[in-house]
Design a protein around this motif. Structure first.
Motif, PDB file in Angstrom:
ATOM      1  N   VAL A   1     -31.608 -24.978  -2.300  1.00 40.31           N
ATOM      2  CA  VAL A   1     -31.672 -26.362  -1.845  1.00 40.31           C
ATOM      3  C   VAL A   1     -30.724 -26.587  -0.663  1.00 40.31           C
ATOM      4  O   VAL A   1     -31.094 -27.192   0.350  1.00 40.31           O
ATOM      5  CB  VAL A   1     -31.317 -27.326  -3.001  1.00 40.31           C
ATOM      6  CG1 VAL A   1     -31.239 -28.764  -2.497  1.00 40.31           C
ATOM      7  CG2 VAL A   1     -32.353 -27.214  -4.117  1.00 40.31           C
TER       8      VAL A   1
ATOM      9  N   SER B   1     -29.631 -24.390   1.440  1.00 39.08           N
ATOM     10  CA  SER B   1     -30.102 -23.652   2.611  1.00 39.08           C
ATOM     11  C   SER B   1     -31.190 -24.416   3.353  1.00 39.08           C
ATOM     12  O   SER B   1     -31.269 -24.353   4.584  1.00 39.08           O
ATOM     13  CB  SER B   1     -30.616 -22.277   2.189  1.00 39.08           C
ATOM     14  OG  SER B   1     -31.025 -21.522   3.305  1.00 39.08           O
ATOM     15  N   ILE B   2     -32.022 -25.151   2.615  1.00 38.05           N
ATOM     16  CA  ILE B   2     -33.052 -25.970   3.261  1.00 38.05           C
ATOM     17  C   ILE B   2     -32.402 -27.019   4.161  1.00 38.05           C
ATOM     18  O   ILE B   2     -32.802 -27.219   5.311  1.00 38.05           O
ATOM     19  CB  ILE B   2     -33.965 -26.630   2.211  1.00 38.05           C
ATOM     20  CG1 ILE B   2     -34.804 -25.563   1.494  1.00 38.05           C
ATOM     21  CG2 ILE B   2     -34.874 -27.674   2.867  1.00 38.05           C
ATOM     22  CD1 ILE B   2     -35.595 -26.098   0.311  1.00 38.05           C
TER      23      ILE B   2
ATOM     24  N   SER C   1     -30.735 -25.321   7.213  1.00 37.77           N
ATOM     25  CA  SER C   1     -31.738 -24.843   8.166  1.00 37.77           C
ATOM     26  C   SER C   1     -32.346 -26.002   8.945  1.00 37.77           C
ATOM     27  O   SER C   1     -32.676 -25.859  10.128  1.00 37.77           O
ATOM     28  CB  SER C   1     -32.839 -24.074   7.430  1.00 37.77           C
ATOM     29  OG  SER C   1     -32.323 -22.911   6.816  1.00 37.77           O
ATOM     30  N   MET C   2     -32.503 -27.159   8.294  1.00 40.69           N
ATOM     31  CA  MET C   2     -32.989 -28.339   9.009  1.00 40.69           C
ATOM     32  C   MET C   2     -32.016 -28.734  10.119  1.00 40.69           C
ATOM     33  O   MET C   2     -32.423 -29.041  11.244  1.00 40.69           O
ATOM     34  CB  MET C   2     -33.181 -29.504   8.042  1.00 40.69           C
ATOM     35  CG  MET C   2     -34.365 -29.360   7.111  1.00 40.69           C
ATOM     36  SD  MET C   2     -34.492 -30.749   5.933  1.00 40.69           S
ATOM     37  CE  MET C   2     -34.813 -32.120   7.063  1.00 40.69           C
TER      38      MET C   2
ATOM     39  N   ASN D   1     -33.093 -17.857   2.416  1.00 37.60           N
ATOM     40  CA  ASN D   1     -33.226 -18.239   3.821  1.00 37.60           C
ATOM     41  C   ASN D   1     -34.686 -18.355   4.241  1.00 37.60           C
ATOM     42  O   ASN D   1     -35.041 -19.228   5.047  1.00 37.60           O
ATOM     43  CB  ASN D   1     -32.511 -17.215   4.708  1.00 37.60           C
ATOM     44  CG  ASN D   1     -31.008 -17.306   4.589  1.00 37.60           C
ATOM     45  OD1 ASN D   1     -30.463 -18.359   4.267  1.00 37.60           O
ATOM     46  ND2 ASN D   1     -30.329 -16.210   4.828  1.00 37.60           N
TER      47      ASN D   1
ATOM     48  N   ALA E   1     -36.248 -21.524   2.876  1.00 39.92           N
ATOM     49  CA  ALA E   1     -35.808 -22.640   3.713  1.00 39.92           C
ATOM     50  C   ALA E   1     -36.570 -22.658   5.026  1.00 39.92           C
ATOM     51  O   ALA E   1     -36.862 -23.723   5.582  1.00 39.92           O
ATOM     52  CB  ALA E   1     -34.307 -22.528   3.970  1.00 39.92           C
TER      53      ALA E   1
ATOM     54  N   LEU F   1     -39.916 -24.783   4.769  1.00 38.04           N
ATOM     55  CA  LEU F   1     -39.846 -26.240   4.705  1.00 38.04           C
ATOM     56  C   LEU F   1     -39.009 -26.853   5.824  1.00 38.04           C
ATOM     57  O   LEU F   1     -39.363 -27.901   6.367  1.00 38.04           O
ATOM     58  CB  LEU F   1     -39.260 -26.657   3.348  1.00 38.04           C
ATOM     59  CG  LEU F   1     -40.090 -26.306   2.115  1.00 38.04           C
ATOM     60  CD1 LEU F   1     -39.313 -26.657   0.854  1.00 38.04           C
ATOM     61  CD2 LEU F   1     -41.424 -27.037   2.136  1.00 38.04           C
ATOM     62  N   ALA F   2     -37.897 -26.210   6.168  1.00 33.45           N
ATOM     63  CA  ALA F   2     -36.955 -26.824   7.100  1.00 33.45           C
ATOM     64  C   ALA F   2     -37.560 -27.142   8.469  1.00 33.45           C
ATOM     65  O   ALA F   2     -37.390 -28.265   8.967  1.00 33.45           O
ATOM     66  CB  ALA F   2     -35.721 -25.931   7.253  1.00 33.45           C
TER      67      ALA F   2
ATOM     68  N   ASP G   1     -28.819 -32.942   4.881  1.00 30.22           N
ATOM     69  CA  ASP G   1     -28.064 -31.700   4.661  1.00 30.22           C
ATOM     70  C   ASP G   1     -26.911 -31.932   3.684  1.00 30.22           C
ATOM     71  O   ASP G   1     -26.653 -31.120   2.790  1.00 30.22           O
ATOM     72  CB  ASP G   1     -27.544 -31.192   6.004  1.00 30.22           C
ATOM     73  CG  ASP G   1     -27.033 -29.761   5.949  1.00 30.22           C
ATOM     74  OD1 ASP G   1     -27.065 -29.158   4.868  1.00 30.22           O
ATOM     75  OD2 ASP G   1     -26.599 -29.259   7.003  1.00 30.22           O
TER      76      ASP G   1
ATOM     77  N   THR H   1     -28.069 -32.060   0.121  1.00 28.58           N
ATOM     78  CA  THR H   1     -28.356 -30.721  -0.422  1.00 28.58           C
ATOM     79  C   THR H   1     -27.063 -29.986  -0.745  1.00 28.58           C
ATOM     80  O   THR H   1     -27.011 -29.208  -1.704  1.00 28.58           O
ATOM     81  CB  THR H   1     -29.218 -29.900   0.554  1.00 28.58           C
ATOM     82  OG1 THR H   1     -28.496 -29.673   1.782  1.00 28.58           O
ATOM     83  CG2 THR H   1     -30.521 -30.612   0.870  1.00 28.58           C
TER      84      THR H   1
ATOM     85  N   GLY I   1     -40.936 -17.792   7.291  1.00 23.27           N
ATOM     86  CA  GLY I   1     -40.408 -18.086   5.955  1.00 23.27           C
ATOM     87  C   GLY I   1     -41.353 -17.663   4.853  1.00 23.27           C
ATOM     88  O   GLY I   1     -40.934 -17.104   3.835  1.00 23.27           O
TER      89      GLY I   1
END
Length: 444
Positions: free
Chosen positions: A13, A15-16, A19-20, A140, A143, A146-147, A167, A170, A270
């Motif tokens: 979670v 990492s998502i 990454s965003m 990773n 993520a 989705l990110a 972020d 998360t 991903g």
């Protein structure tokens, strides 16, 4: 595995969200500069401070509560993320702010990454090490699915402040998972008895700080097969990191800065990583881990060669999918060898040495990639450039062609590393080494 799964979910979670933020920052920097070097420098500034702190983070991991280290590093990274959002909200964000914040996050990220890497043999039985490592590599890549899509959709609407806010949420979820579990130290883990943990610890007491911080390097140096494995992995990592830095600017340059196309390609990457990790968690990889690494090197090289040659979102997505599909095989095989050969209470210092080598390699690769792309290959592949007459028919002469050519050369290098590694006997012997409980006597 219950404790590992809880921690893994928290990191997934988190990492998502991270990454965003990174994806949104990449778009922001490109909009401001249209420079591959400027984007590459984000990663370089993230990695550079880790070169210094890695000398001491291994000692910290072996000496201080790993749970406390994780909580502290997560909280510090969250504060840095909040500062990005606030600066953006007041329209005060500048490029140097991003580099400074990346530097600070890099310090705490080093401690966090190293701590997590030492947890697997403490909370997971040895027969599940490869599966646990493959799930770790999935974080990773999951993520990455989705990110980019979320960041690409939300960034125009909520800006960097909104993205960084997500972020931080998360980060909070990851913190909750840390409070829910008990994390042992090196002398309390599931493999401690079979390793005879405690013996090496007594040997190291009273030694000078310098001996402690350099212990991991000496441990690797006295075992030729492990040293050969590190050298082979470093050669691949340098080329692979150059490719990771280059492919996003290349796609942005060739699509006129189209964030949606880049988001699809990153998401496809991903998906490939997640599928590769799931397949490896079921299959458990090659019986000989070094074979798995060599196959992975070649697989990624071939995929990236096709990406550099290709044009269009479909081929870019397919080739990034293929490259990421092989990545869990490499890194899970690599870590499985380390987990089997290094006692849990030594892993902080030994892994820190390997981690430091990797940071130096990747930082050098990132900086080299940006400079070569902007100052040599892109100018050289323009209509009147020195390289266009030789390679224009292969990659074209439009914007991004020079980056594509450099990307292809790196891919060819990865293929050669994979082929050569099959022939290096010392590298192939790395996994046949038996745990040497007396090895510290030669390096302390």
């Amino acid at each position: 595995m219950r404790t590992f799964i809880i921690l893994w979910f928290g990191q997934l979670v988190s990492s998502i969200g991270s990454s965003m933020t990174y994806f949104a920052l990449t778009l922001w920097v490109w909009q401001q500069t249209e420079s591959a070097t400027a984007i590459a420098l984000i990663l370089v500034f993230y990695q550079l401070p880790q070169i210094a702190i890695s000398l001491f983070s291994g000692v910290l991991v072996d000496r201080i509560s790993r749970k406390h280290l994780l909580i502290f590093s997560d909280a510090a990274a969250a504060c840095c993320t909040i500062s990005v959002g606030i600066l953006a909200a007041f329209q005060a964000l500048q490029l140097w702010h991003i580099y400074l914040i990346a530097t600070i996050i890099g310090c705490f990220g080093n401690i966090q990454s190293l701590t997590y890497s030492t947890l697997v043999p403490l909370i997971v039985p040895s027969e599940h090490h490869t599966r646990a490592s493959s799930l770790g590599t999935m974080v990773n890549y999951a993520a990455g699915i989705l990110a980019p899509a979320l960041a690409g959709l939300l960034y125009p609407r909520v800006g960097l402040l909104g993205i960084t806010g997500i972020d931080v949420v998360t980060f909070a979820i990851a913190m909750v998972t840390l409070f829910l579990v008990t994390i042992p130290q090196g002398d309390e883990g599931v493999g401690s008895r079979e390793w005879g943990v405690g013996k090496e610890e007594e040997v190291s007491k009273g030694k000078k700080l310098w001996q402690e911080t350099t212990f991991g390097f000496r441990y690797i140096a006295v075992q030729p097969s492990l040293l050969a494995m590190v050298i082979v992995m470093s050669a691949f990592a340098f080329l692979n990191q150059m490719g990771e830095v280059l492919y996003q600017p290349m796609i942005l340059a060739r699509t006129g800065g189209n964030a949606e196309i880049l988001g699809v390609v990153v998401a496809a990457s991903g998906v490939g990583g997640v599928i590769g990790a799931i397949a490896l968690s079921i299959w458990s990889g090659f019986r000989r881990r070094t074979v798995g690494m060599s196959v992975g090197f070649i697989g990624i090289g071939l995929s990236e060669l096709a990406l550099g040659l290709g044009q269009g979102i479909g081929l870019w997505a397919l080739t990034r999918f293929g490259a990421s599909l092989h990545s869990p095989l490499i890194f899970s095989s690599y870590m499985a060898i380390w987990y089997a050969k290094v006692a849990p209470n030594l892993q902080g210092r030994v892994f820190a040495a390997d981690y430091l080598i990797g940071i130096v390699i990747e930082a050098s690769a990132g900086l080299s990639a940006g400079l070569l792309a902007d100052r040599v290959f892109e100018p050289g592949m323009q209509a009147e450039g020195s390289l266009s007459s030789m390679f224009g028919a292969i990659v074209g002469i439009e914007a991004g062609s020079g980056i594509a050519l450099l990307y292809m050369l790196n891919a060819i290098g990865m293929i050669w590393v994979g082929l050569i590694s099959f022939r290096v006997k010392t590298f192939r012997e790395a996994e046949t080494l038996m745990p040497d409980h007396g090895v510290t006597s030669g390096v302390e």
